[in-house]
Design a protein around this motif. Structure first.
Motif, PDB file in Angstrom:
ATOM      1  N   ARG A   8       5.329  10.132   0.131  1.00 48.52           N
ATOM      2  CA  ARG A   8       4.597   8.978  -0.292  1.00 48.52           C
ATOM      3  C   ARG A   8       5.087   7.887   1.061  1.00 48.52           C
ATOM      4  O   ARG A   8       6.308   7.654   1.110  1.00 48.52           O
ATOM      5  N   ILE A   9       4.156   7.220   1.898  1.00 42.88           N
ATOM      6  CA  ILE A   9       4.634   6.442   2.824  1.00 42.88           C
ATOM      7  C   ILE A   9       3.972   5.150   2.477  1.00 42.88           C
ATOM      8  O   ILE A   9       2.845   4.826   2.292  1.00 42.88           O
ATOM      9  N   ASP A  10       5.025   4.237   2.498  1.00 43.61           N
ATOM     10  CA  ASP A  10       4.803   2.792   2.040  1.00 43.61           C
ATOM     11  C   ASP A  10       4.481   1.681   2.962  1.00 43.61           C
ATOM     12  O   ASP A  10       5.312   1.598   3.870  1.00 43.61           O
ATOM     13  N   PHE A  11       3.605   0.709   2.911  1.00 44.71           N
ATOM     14  CA  PHE A  11       3.346  -0.248   3.757  1.00 44.71           C
ATOM     15  C   PHE A  11       3.157  -1.525   3.124  1.00 44.71           C
ATOM     16  O   PHE A  11       2.789  -1.413   2.007  1.00 44.71           O
ATOM     17  N   ILE A  12       3.647  -2.627   3.881  1.00 43.43           N
ATOM     18  CA  ILE A  12       3.422  -3.900   3.320  1.00 43.43           C
ATOM     19  C   ILE A  12       2.203  -4.453   4.262  1.00 43.43           C
ATOM     20  O   ILE A  12       2.358  -4.401   5.538  1.00 43.43           O
ATOM     21  N   GLN A  13       1.281  -5.335   3.777  1.00 37.78           N
ATOM     22  CA  GLN A  13       0.159  -5.810   4.607  1.00 37.78           C
ATOM     23  C   GLN A  13       0.687  -7.203   5.168  1.00 37.78           C
ATOM     24  O   GLN A  13       0.906  -8.176   4.344  1.00 37.78           O
TER      25      GLN A  13
ATOM     26  N   TYR B 153       0.707  -1.345  -0.229  1.00 36.27           N
ATOM     27  CA  TYR B 153      -0.127  -0.004   0.061  1.00 36.27           C
ATOM     28  C   TYR B 153       0.968   1.284  -0.036  1.00 36.27           C
ATOM     29  O   TYR B 153       1.773   1.516   0.832  1.00 36.27           O
ATOM     30  N   LYS B 154       0.588   2.003  -0.872  1.00 37.19           N
ATOM     31  CA  LYS B 154       1.611   3.366  -1.055  1.00 37.19           C
ATOM     32  C   LYS B 154       0.400   4.441  -1.012  1.00 37.19           C
ATOM     33  O   LYS B 154      -0.463   4.711  -1.791  1.00 37.19           O
ATOM     34  N   PHE B 155       0.806   5.401   0.099  1.00 37.60           N
ATOM     35  CA  PHE B 155      -0.161   6.293   0.467  1.00 37.60           C
ATOM     36  C   PHE B 155       0.531   7.625   0.130  1.00 37.60           C
ATOM     37  O   PHE B 155       1.560   8.105   0.467  1.00 37.60           O
ATOM     38  N   TYR B 156      -0.236   8.308  -0.827  1.00 35.12           N
ATOM     39  CA  TYR B 156       0.057   9.670  -1.168  1.00 35.12           C
ATOM     40  C   TYR B 156      -0.292  10.500  -0.249  1.00 35.12           C
ATOM     41  O   TYR B 156      -1.420  10.959  -0.136  1.00 35.12           O
TER      42      TYR B 156
ATOM     43  N   GLY C 114      -1.343  -6.952  10.121  1.00 40.55           N
ATOM     44  CA  GLY C 114      -1.608  -5.545  10.043  1.00 40.55           C
ATOM     45  C   GLY C 114      -0.509  -4.975   9.046  1.00 40.55           C
ATOM     46  O   GLY C 114       0.233  -5.729   8.347  1.00 40.55           O
ATOM     47  N   LEU C 115      -0.573  -3.756   8.853  1.00 44.48           N
ATOM     48  CA  LEU C 115       0.392  -2.853   7.949  1.00 44.48           C
ATOM     49  C   LEU C 115       1.769  -2.750   8.792  1.00 44.48           C
ATOM     50  O   LEU C 115       1.832  -2.450   9.698  1.00 44.48           O
ATOM     51  N   ILE C 116       2.807  -3.182   8.002  1.00 44.15           N
ATOM     52  CA  ILE C 116       4.382  -3.001   8.351  1.00 44.15           C
ATOM     53  C   ILE C 116       4.967  -1.984   7.581  1.00 44.15           C
ATOM     54  O   ILE C 116       4.681  -2.054   6.238  1.00 44.15           O
ATOM     55  N   PHE C 117       5.563  -0.837   8.142  1.00 42.91           N
ATOM     56  CA  PHE C 117       6.124   0.380   7.334  1.00 42.91           C
ATOM     57  C   PHE C 117       7.055  -0.413   6.700  1.00 42.91           C
ATOM     58  O   PHE C 117       8.029  -1.155   7.004  1.00 42.91           O
ATOM     59  N   ASN C 118       7.307   0.067   5.338  1.00 42.49           N
ATOM     60  CA  ASN C 118       8.089  -0.250   4.206  1.00 42.49           C
ATOM     61  C   ASN C 118       9.252   1.045   4.044  1.00 42.49           C
ATOM     62  O   ASN C 118      10.454   0.821   4.325  1.00 42.49           O
ATOM     63  N   GLU C 119       8.685   2.087   3.334  1.00 37.63           N
ATOM     64  CA  GLU C 119       9.691   3.178   3.233  1.00 37.63           C
ATOM     65  C   GLU C 119       8.870   4.568   3.083  1.00 37.63           C
ATOM     66  O   GLU C 119       7.500   4.595   2.865  1.00 37.63           O
TER      67      GLU C 119
END
Length: 175
Positions: free
Chosen positions: A101-106, A32-35, A110-115
């Motif tokens: 942009r804050i990226d997570f992996i499901q 998931y990439k959050f703009y 739950g969501l885990i921070f990526n970059e």
């Protein structure tokens, strides 16, 4: 392919990074990439890579949409809970940039921070409507950020991270 990339200097160094494998039980792991625009999630990109590379674009309120980018590879994804989105918006308020942009992996839990990335790739592929929408969000975010800076917001969490990661500890280090 990696050898060719090195030979063609598409990759500068033959250097490897190892990352932890994140699994999601029996479901495919999703990115998931959050703009984010300084306190506001403007757009969400969901990516799944198994069984094939597919994309899904979301609004903050969980509506799917088309932005023309990846339109030939869209699928019906799984929206993110509003509580998660609000948490990510709070995180973006701790970073003194109008856009990140804050990226997570499901993962299974739950969501885990990526970059974090201030430069998302292929932004030129958005349609005009989306480009204008994101531009307006950027300008509004820039105004909110400038207001906070002028009113003395310190960004303590960001500065702690920056000092630890980059090694700056005092103002003199910038000279």
């Amino acid at each position: 392919a990696l050898k060719r990339d090195l030979e063609e200097q598409l990759v500068i160094e033959n250097r490897w990074y190892f990352e932890q494998l994140i699994e999601n039980g029996e479901k495919p792991t999703r990115d998931y990439k959050f703009y984010t625009f300084y306190g506001h999630v403007g757009l969400i990109l969901e990516i799944t890579r198994i069984p094939e590379l597919r994309y899904c674009w979301w609004t903050r309120d969980g509506k799917r949409l088309s932005v023309e980018k990846y339109d030939d590879e869209l699928y019906k994804g799984e929206p993110i809970d509003l509580i998660e989105i609000e948490s990510i918006e709070k995180q973006s308020l701790e970073i003194p940039l109008p856009f990140i942009r804050i990226d997570f992996i499901q993962g299974e839990n739950g969501l885990i921070f990526n970059e974090f990335t201030p430069y998302p790739g292929n932004y030129d592929e958005f349609n005009v409507k989306t480009d204008r929408y994101l531009g307006k969000l950027y300008l509004k975010a820039q105004n909110r950020l400038e207001h906070d800076l002028l009113n003395g917001k310190k960004f303590d969490l960001f500065n702690q991270w920056k000092n630890r990661e980059i090694g700056f500890s005092t103002e003199e280090d910038y000279d």
